[in-house]
Enzyme design. Sequence first.
Site, PDB file in Angstrom:
ATOM      1  CD  GLN A   1      -1.704  -0.918   3.342  1.00  0.00           C
ATOM      2  OE1 GLN A   1      -2.621  -0.101   3.373  1.00  0.00           O
ATOM      3  NE2 GLN A   1      -1.462  -1.715   4.336  1.00  0.00           N
TER       4      GLN A   1
ATOM      5  CB  SER B   1       2.254   6.583   5.239  1.00  0.00           C
ATOM      6  OG  SER B   1       1.409   5.723   5.947  1.00  0.00           O
TER       7      SER B   1
ATOM      8  CB  SER C   1       5.605  -3.267   4.778  1.00  0.00           C
ATOM      9  OG  SER C   1       5.096  -2.467   5.811  1.00  0.00           O
TER      10      SER C   1
ATOM     11  CD  GLU D   1      -3.191  -1.397   7.302  1.00  0.00           C
ATOM     12  OE1 GLU D   1      -3.587  -0.389   6.697  1.00  0.00           O
ATOM     13  OE2 GLU D   1      -2.002  -1.647   7.517  1.00  0.00           O
TER      14      GLU D   1
ATOM     15  CB  SER E   1      -1.440   5.740  15.803  1.00  0.00           C
ATOM     16  OG  SER E   1      -2.443   6.734  15.911  1.00  0.00           O
ATOM     17  CG  ASN E   2      -2.510   1.639  19.916  1.00  0.00           C
ATOM     18  OD1 ASN E   2      -2.604   0.954  18.903  1.00  0.00           O
ATOM     19  ND2 ASN E   2      -1.895   1.225  21.010  1.00  0.00           N
ATOM     20  CD  GLU E   3      -2.009   7.419  20.263  1.00  0.00           C
ATOM     21  OE1 GLU E   3      -1.588   7.054  19.148  1.00  0.00           O
ATOM     22  OE2 GLU E   3      -1.519   7.012  21.336  1.00  0.00           O
TER      23      GLU E   3
HETATM   24  C1  LIG Z   1       4.989  -1.846  10.850  1.00  0.00           C
HETATM   25  C2  LIG Z   1       4.433  -0.723   9.997  1.00  0.00           C
HETATM   26  C3  LIG Z   1       4.060  -0.985   8.692  1.00  0.00           C
HETATM   27  C4  LIG Z   1       3.581   0.053   7.892  1.00  0.00           C
HETATM   28  N1  LIG Z   1       3.292  -0.224   6.592  1.00  0.00           N
HETATM   29  C5  LIG Z   1       2.836   0.761   5.799  1.00  0.00           C
HETATM   30  C6  LIG Z   1       2.587   0.498   4.416  1.00  0.00           C
HETATM   31  O1  LIG Z   1       2.820  -0.618   3.929  1.00  0.00           O
HETATM   32  N2  LIG Z   1       2.114   1.497   3.648  1.00  0.00           N
HETATM   33  C7  LIG Z   1       1.863   2.751   4.159  1.00  0.00           C
HETATM   34  O2  LIG Z   1       1.392   3.591   3.404  1.00  0.00           O
HETATM   35  N3  LIG Z   1       2.113   3.066   5.453  1.00  0.00           N
HETATM   36  C8  LIG Z   1       2.606   2.090   6.296  1.00  0.00           C
HETATM   37  N4  LIG Z   1       2.913   2.375   7.595  1.00  0.00           N
HETATM   38  C9  LIG Z   1       2.777   3.737   8.091  1.00  0.00           C
HETATM   39  C10 LIG Z   1       1.608   3.926   9.054  1.00  0.00           C
HETATM   40  O3  LIG Z   1       0.391   3.836   8.370  1.00  0.00           O
HETATM   41  C11 LIG Z   1       1.811   5.263   9.765  1.00  0.00           C
HETATM   42  O4  LIG Z   1       2.948   5.131  10.584  1.00  0.00           O
HETATM   43  C12 LIG Z   1       0.617   5.648  10.612  1.00  0.00           C
HETATM   44  O5  LIG Z   1      -0.508   5.901   9.828  1.00  0.00           O
HETATM   45  C13 LIG Z   1       0.930   6.887  11.475  1.00  0.00           C
HETATM   46  O6  LIG Z   1       1.396   7.909  10.656  1.00  0.00           O
HETATM   47  P1  LIG Z   1       2.767   8.668  10.994  1.00  0.00           P
HETATM   48  O7  LIG Z   1       3.799   7.637  11.300  1.00  0.00           O
HETATM   49  O8  LIG Z   1       3.022   9.625   9.895  1.00  0.00           O
HETATM   50  O9  LIG Z   1       2.466   9.439  12.346  1.00  0.00           O
HETATM   51  P2  LIG Z   1       1.716  10.815  12.496  1.00  0.00           P
HETATM   52  O10 LIG Z   1       0.461  10.820  11.688  1.00  0.00           O
HETATM   53  O11 LIG Z   1       2.680  11.924  12.252  1.00  0.00           O
HETATM   54  O12 LIG Z   1       1.307  10.766  14.040  1.00  0.00           O
HETATM   55  C14 LIG Z   1       2.275  11.004  15.086  1.00  0.00           C
HETATM   56  C15 LIG Z   1       1.585  10.770  16.441  1.00  0.00           C
HETATM   57  O13 LIG Z   1       0.485  11.677  16.597  1.00  0.00           O
HETATM   58  C16 LIG Z   1      -0.708  10.965  16.913  1.00  0.00           C
HETATM   59  N5  LIG Z   1      -1.864  11.582  16.264  1.00  0.00           N
HETATM   60  C17 LIG Z   1      -1.941  12.010  14.978  1.00  0.00           C
HETATM   61  N6  LIG Z   1      -3.168  12.489  14.718  1.00  0.00           N
HETATM   62  C18 LIG Z   1      -3.899  12.356  15.865  1.00  0.00           C
HETATM   63  C19 LIG Z   1      -5.244  12.657  16.223  1.00  0.00           C
HETATM   64  N7  LIG Z   1      -6.096  13.209  15.352  1.00  0.00           N
HETATM   65  N8  LIG Z   1      -5.643  12.370  17.487  1.00  0.00           N
HETATM   66  C20 LIG Z   1      -4.788  11.814  18.389  1.00  0.00           C
HETATM   67  N9  LIG Z   1      -3.488  11.506  18.097  1.00  0.00           N
HETATM   68  C21 LIG Z   1      -3.052  11.776  16.857  1.00  0.00           C
HETATM   69  C22 LIG Z   1      -0.486   9.563  16.382  1.00  0.00           C
HETATM   70  O14 LIG Z   1      -1.262   8.614  17.085  1.00  0.00           O
HETATM   71  C23 LIG Z   1       1.000   9.355  16.586  1.00  0.00           C
HETATM   72  O15 LIG Z   1       1.239   8.884  17.891  1.00  0.00           O
HETATM   73  C24 LIG Z   1       3.421   1.369   8.411  1.00  0.00           C
HETATM   74  C25 LIG Z   1       3.801   1.621   9.743  1.00  0.00           C
HETATM   75  C26 LIG Z   1       4.309   0.602  10.512  1.00  0.00           C
HETATM   76  C27 LIG Z   1       4.739   0.936  11.923  1.00  0.00           C
END
Ligand SMILES: Cc1cc2nc3c(=O)[nH]c(=O)nc-3n(C[C@H](O)[C@H](O)[C@H](O)COP(=O)(O)OP(=O)(O)OC[C@H]3O[C@@H](n4cnc5c(N)ncnc54)[C@H](O)[C@@H]3O)c2cc1C
Length: 426
Positions: free
Chosen positions: A138, A141, A173, A256, A389-391
């Site tokens: 996918q 992000s 990934s 997912e 994320s969990n949030e």
């Molecule tokens: C093992 C793994 C596999 C992955 N595989 C893929 C993949 O194959 N393809 C892909 O596209 N992406 C992938 N990802 C990315 C994943 O989807 C993102 O890491 C995730 O959506 C969080 O985005 P970010 O890392 O940019 O964090 P951010 O969006 O920058 O968030 C940072 C922090 O802020 C918090 N936060 C953000 N918005 C809010 C809100 N509105 N309310 C409360 N808290 C909030 C989040 O919970 C987090 O703790 C993968 C991630 C992991 C860890």
Amino acid sequence: MTVNGNGNDTGAATTEDLEPVEDFRARARTWLAGNMPPLGDGWNDRSDERRERERELQGRLWAGGFAGICFPKEYGGLGLTTDHQRAFTAESAPYDMPFSLNVPTLGILAATLVEFGTHEQKLRHLPPILRGEELWVQFLSEPSGGSDLAGCLTRADRDGDVFILNGSKIWSSAAYASDWAMCLARTNWDVPKHRGLTMFIMKIHQPGVTVEQIRQVDGTLEFCQEFFDDVPIPASDVVGEVDDGWTVASRLLVHERLAVGGGSPYTSGASASHDSGGADSTMVDAAREAGREADPHVRRLVAEAHVRQLVAGQLVRRITGGMATGAMPPPAGSIIKLFGATNVMRRTEIGLEIAGGSVVAWPEGDPGVGAQLGANSLSRQGVSLGGGSNEIQRNIISERVLGMPREAAADREIPYREVRRGGSGR
Ligand SMILES: Cc1cc2nc3c(=O)[nH]c(=O)nc-3n(C[C@H](O)[C@H](O)[C@H](O)COP(=O)(O)OP(=O)(O)OC[C@H]3O[C@@H](n4cnc5c(N)ncnc54)[C@H](O)[C@@H]3O)c2cc1C
């Protein structure tokens, strides 16, 4: 019509036409014993050799007539029910299986293609996927943020029969070792952010696509970042409708959350990816290895880990069952995802506490269970982020399952062109 755990037509006529589950189970047991290798060490190894091995194992399932149990018959699947899938998964527990093909290829991307793909797209891609010939990933992000998926800045501009893509995706990934992607891009900047997105099928290895691997704390290079420079995508590779990619992305995320939480009807094999904390025998083995199996505190921890696994399994059945009957809305998949993520974190803590110092140091050439738990602990937070994320899961559960008021968002109703933001894009 027969429905699977997502409430979708699996392509089977009626349940009466289908092979009884117990007959199917017996046939699967015999076939597995004769055709699949026993489960040994290295099934969760993320090397390129292992990935190639899993393609081959998926090919064996296809050749034996056991690939795609809940996929529609018309596109190479068996058109059977989740009960058939569960029976096969239970029987396959002692065998090596193509575990990593489950997520994201089968459980997320093929599942989304079943729902939104055109007949031609499904004919072109589903049989090769079920044969292990196509790995998918996918592209959602972006460097500017993953939680705000609708704030996507990768752009796709129409030019006759093609769209031209420019931008960058990240955290994909194993993209470097995959063949195809579903890529979300902005096709309309004059409407609010959720209404101007389109989902595309993208061939990964083609001119204009640069894939860079990112080294992680455990030394692996699975995560990738991609850069798109004028990548042409045929209009026939749009999934769903132009400018309605949010509908496709939202369903993709439901798949997912189900798949990562262990509740997808499209995945096969017992070593669910959400259990990176180790199976229960691992906890017992760790206690023995540390010489602590008689310690009352350690016994309580082993029991807690075991109960958590039982609850996780029951939760999956209850939520997927509720979704299939319509008693629970699709976003309820977030409950499984959230429990799975918190479960991995807690089970990892338990494993580390039981194993003690053996997670960081071990006799040369004899790593043991503790070393495995230590290595797993380095990626324990992955499942709390991947797929949202969990949030974000808590927001979804409160808003879309419990009906609480939506989180305030200043950018929801204004044209995306007018939204103030950092990063690139116009
Ligand atoms: C093992 C793994 C596999 C992955 N595989 C893929 C993949 O194959 N393809 C892909 O596209 N992406 C992938 N990802 C990315 C994943 O989807 C993102 O890491 C995730 O959506 C969080 O985005 P970010 O890392 O940019 O964090 P951010 O969006 O920058 O968030 C940072 C922090 O802020 C918090 N936060 C953000 N918005 C809010 C809100 N509105 N309310 C409360 N808290 C909030 C989040 O919970 C987090 O703790 C993968 C991630 C992991 C860890």
